[in-house]
Design an enzyme around this catalytic site. Structure first.
Site, mmCIF file in Angstrom:
data_model
loop_
_atom_site.group_PDB
_atom_site.id
_atom_site.type_symbol
_atom_site.label_atom_id
_atom_site.label_comp_id
_atom_site.label_asym_id
_atom_site.label_seq_id
_atom_site.Cartn_x
_atom_site.Cartn_y
_atom_site.Cartn_z
ATOM 1 C CG HIS A 122 -2.080 -0.907 1.130
ATOM 2 N ND1 HIS A 122 -1.989 -2.216 1.556
ATOM 3 C CD2 HIS A 122 -3.330 -0.749 0.642
ATOM 4 C CE1 HIS A 122 -3.152 -2.821 1.339
ATOM 5 N NE2 HIS A 122 -3.979 -1.961 0.774
ATOM 6 C CE LYS A 161 -3.878 -0.398 4.797
ATOM 7 N NZ LYS A 161 -5.147 0.229 5.196
HETATM 8 N N1 LIG Z 1 -12.764 -1.082 2.919
HETATM 9 C C1 LIG Z 1 -12.197 -0.599 1.799
HETATM 10 O O1 LIG Z 1 -12.539 -0.993 0.662
HETATM 11 C C2 LIG Z 1 -11.155 0.480 1.944
HETATM 12 C C3 LIG Z 1 -10.585 1.073 0.822
HETATM 13 C C4 LIG Z 1 -9.703 2.139 1.010
HETATM 14 C C5 LIG Z 1 -9.416 2.591 2.291
HETATM 15 N N2 LIG Z 1 -9.978 1.964 3.354
HETATM 16 C C6 LIG Z 1 -9.791 2.441 4.717
HETATM 17 O O2 LIG Z 1 -10.484 3.672 4.872
HETATM 18 C C7 LIG Z 1 -9.849 4.449 5.879
HETATM 19 C C8 LIG Z 1 -9.550 5.839 5.332
HETATM 20 O O3 LIG Z 1 -8.611 5.742 4.286
HETATM 21 P P1 LIG Z 1 -8.100 7.054 3.496
HETATM 22 O O4 LIG Z 1 -6.982 6.601 2.641
HETATM 23 O O5 LIG Z 1 -9.266 7.755 2.887
HETATM 24 O O6 LIG Z 1 -7.533 7.924 4.725
HETATM 25 P P2 LIG Z 1 -7.407 9.496 4.860
HETATM 26 O O7 LIG Z 1 -6.517 9.732 6.019
HETATM 27 O O8 LIG Z 1 -7.064 10.096 3.531
HETATM 28 O O9 LIG Z 1 -8.907 9.974 5.205
HETATM 29 C C9 LIG Z 1 -9.510 9.805 6.469
HETATM 30 C C10 LIG Z 1 -10.363 11.044 6.716
HETATM 31 O O10 LIG Z 1 -11.141 10.843 7.898
HETATM 32 C C11 LIG Z 1 -11.202 12.077 8.560
HETATM 33 N N3 LIG Z 1 -11.587 11.889 9.963
HETATM 34 C C12 LIG Z 1 -10.851 11.382 10.972
HETATM 35 N N4 LIG Z 1 -11.547 11.447 12.131
HETATM 36 C C13 LIG Z 1 -12.735 12.008 11.836
HETATM 37 C C14 LIG Z 1 -13.872 12.370 12.613
HETATM 38 N N5 LIG Z 1 -13.935 12.151 13.932
HETATM 39 N N6 LIG Z 1 -14.927 12.933 11.988
HETATM 40 C C15 LIG Z 1 -14.903 13.144 10.641
HETATM 41 N N7 LIG Z 1 -13.844 12.839 9.853
HETATM 42 C C16 LIG Z 1 -12.771 12.279 10.445
HETATM 43 C C17 LIG Z 1 -9.793 12.665 8.408
HETATM 44 O O11 LIG Z 1 -9.765 14.061 8.678
HETATM 45 C C18 LIG Z 1 -9.524 12.312 6.940
HETATM 46 O O12 LIG Z 1 -9.962 13.347 6.070
HETATM 47 C C19 LIG Z 1 -8.618 3.649 6.303
HETATM 48 O O13 LIG Z 1 -8.932 2.898 7.453
HETATM 49 C C20 LIG Z 1 -8.378 2.731 5.115
HETATM 50 O O14 LIG Z 1 -7.673 1.570 5.440
HETATM 51 C C21 LIG Z 1 -10.828 0.935 3.204
HETATM 52 O O1 LIG Z 2 -5.576 2.730 1.127
HETATM 53 C C1 LIG Z 2 -5.949 1.999 2.073
HETATM 54 O O2 LIG Z 2 -5.768 2.302 3.267
HETATM 55 C C2 LIG Z 2 -6.657 0.734 1.763
HETATM 56 N N1 LIG Z 2 -7.177 0.089 2.773
HETATM 57 C C3 LIG Z 2 -7.913 -1.132 2.696
HETATM 58 C C4 LIG Z 2 -7.187 -2.215 3.457
HETATM 59 O O3 LIG Z 2 -6.673 -1.945 4.562
HETATM 60 O O4 LIG Z 2 -7.136 -3.347 2.988
HETATM 61 C C5 LIG Z 2 -8.271 -1.531 1.289
HETATM 62 C C6 LIG Z 2 -7.218 -1.192 0.285
HETATM 63 C C7 LIG Z 2 -6.801 0.281 0.371
#
Ligand SMILES: NC(=O)c1ccc[n+]([C@@H]2O[C@H](COP(=O)([O-])OP(=O)(O)OC[C@H]3O[C@@H](n4cnc5c(N)ncnc54)[C@H](O)[C@@H]3O)[C@@H](O)[C@H]2O)c1
Ligand SMILES: O=C(O)C1=N[C@H](C(=O)O)CCC1
Length: 269
Positions: free
Chosen positions: A158, A162
């Site tokens: 990643h 992350k």
């Molecule tokens: N399940 C999936 O398919 C998938 C895919 C991508 C990312 N993710 C996960 O999603 C999460 C976010 O990833 P990202 O790359 O967008 O991160 P990021 O850091 O770019 O975005 C997170 C956002 O959440 C905001 N935030 C934090 N606390 C908050 C609160 N109390 N109220 C409102 N907003 C708040 C932050 O200010 C930030 O803008 C991670 O846990 C990542 O692993 C999951």
């Molecule tokens: O960018 C991230 O953070 C991602 N989080 C998810 C994970 O933890 O597997 C999905 C892929 C991207």
């Protein structure tokens, strides 16, 4: 238009938040009714369209989640574990479907989310893409077919921002491998090798995490036997795959009863 489910995006200024906003705006099945950011974030109080560098959309970013959730049929939430736990209670109070993409959730977070799911529809997955959820089913099948002479390793890569490891996806794949093999993942999980670790324990499921640059997300499940190897691989090249899956989950959840669901339910896998 007014009949389409209203969606609130939390973590609006984040990598996934911005992708989710674009995905909802492009959809003819849902409308954007709110955006939430944490207090102190520079987007709070601004029109979200302008904050994203475009035209005004008439949706002002708020740091008051309950006010936003009260207008919503679904909340799509890719933030942090602490924020997600708080949002689960508030979304349940507002009777909104809560779609959770946040990873790095510990057992104490999951207990609170599952408590909220007694009163609300919650769809949670460490990866919302169709491809990864198919890979999960394949991993389980392959693990079922092979015995512990085949070492299982989950390798993920990643981007350099992350914060959690192993990734949520890697844990889903490890869980599927453990289920296929009929073992408890916690008992065989081997993550973070360093130093004189000793030889590999037969039956362990190993995890390795690479962090660098702008890698969106790559996962290999390696089955290493004597004289041969099988590698199951998923490569994400665009975050829109996660956002499309999350919106699909939000729409799917509209006519479901309270409960904790995942993308397998949504995709019918
Ligand atoms: N399940 C999936 O398919 C998938 C895919 C991508 C990312 N993710 C996960 O999603 C999460 C976010 O990833 P990202 O790359 O967008 O991160 P990021 O850091 O770019 O975005 C997170 C956002 O959440 C905001 N935030 C934090 N606390 C908050 C609160 N109390 N109220 C409102 N907003 C708040 C932050 O200010 C930030 O803008 C991670 O846990 C990542 O692993 C999951
Ligand atoms: O960018 C991230 O953070 C991602 N989080 C998810 C994970 O933890 O597997 C999905 C892929 C991207």
């Amino acid at each position: 238009m007014g009949d389409m489910p209203g969606i609130v995006i939390t973590g609006a200024s984040g990598r996934m938040g911005q992708m989710l906003i674009r995905t909802v705006l492009a959809s003819d099945k849902a409308r954007l009714v709110g955006c939430v950011e944490r207090s102190g974030n520079p987007w709070v109080g601004r029109d979200v369209g302008e904050a994203m560098g475009g035209a005004a959309l008439g949706v002002v970013v708020t740091d008051d989640p309950l006010e936003a959730f009260a207008k919503a049929q679904a909340v799509i939430d890719f933030t942090t574990p602490a924020a997600t736990v708080a949002f689960a209670a508030l979304a349940a109070q507002a009777r909104a479907v809560h779609v959770i993409g946040t990873t790095g959730l510990e057992p104490e977070h999951l207990a609170k989310i599952n408590a909220a799911a007694r009163h609300a529809v919650i769809v949670r997955a460490g990866n919302m893409s169709l491809g990864v959820n198919l890979l999960v089913t394949l991993t389980k099948k392959v693990a079922q077919a092979l015995d512990a002479d085949w070492d299982i390793e989950v390798i993920e890569a990643h981007h350099n921002r992350k914060v959690d490891a192993p990734s949520g996806t890697a844990l889903m794949l490890g869980q599927a491998a453990a289920e296929g093999r009929g073992v408890d993942l916690d008992a065989v999980r081997d993550a973070g090798r360093d130093g004189i670790t000793g030889a590999r324990t037969r039956g362990d499921i190993g995890f390795s995490a690479i962090r660098g640059g702008d890698i969106v997300g790559e996962h290999d499940v390696l089955f290493a036997g004597e004289g041969e190897r099988i590698i199951l691989r998923h490569v994400a090249t665009d975050r829109s795959i996660f956002a499309r899956g999350a919106l699909r989950a939000a729409l799917w959840g509209q006519d479901k009863g309270p409960g904790a669901y995942d993308m397998m339910h949504v995709l019918g896998l």
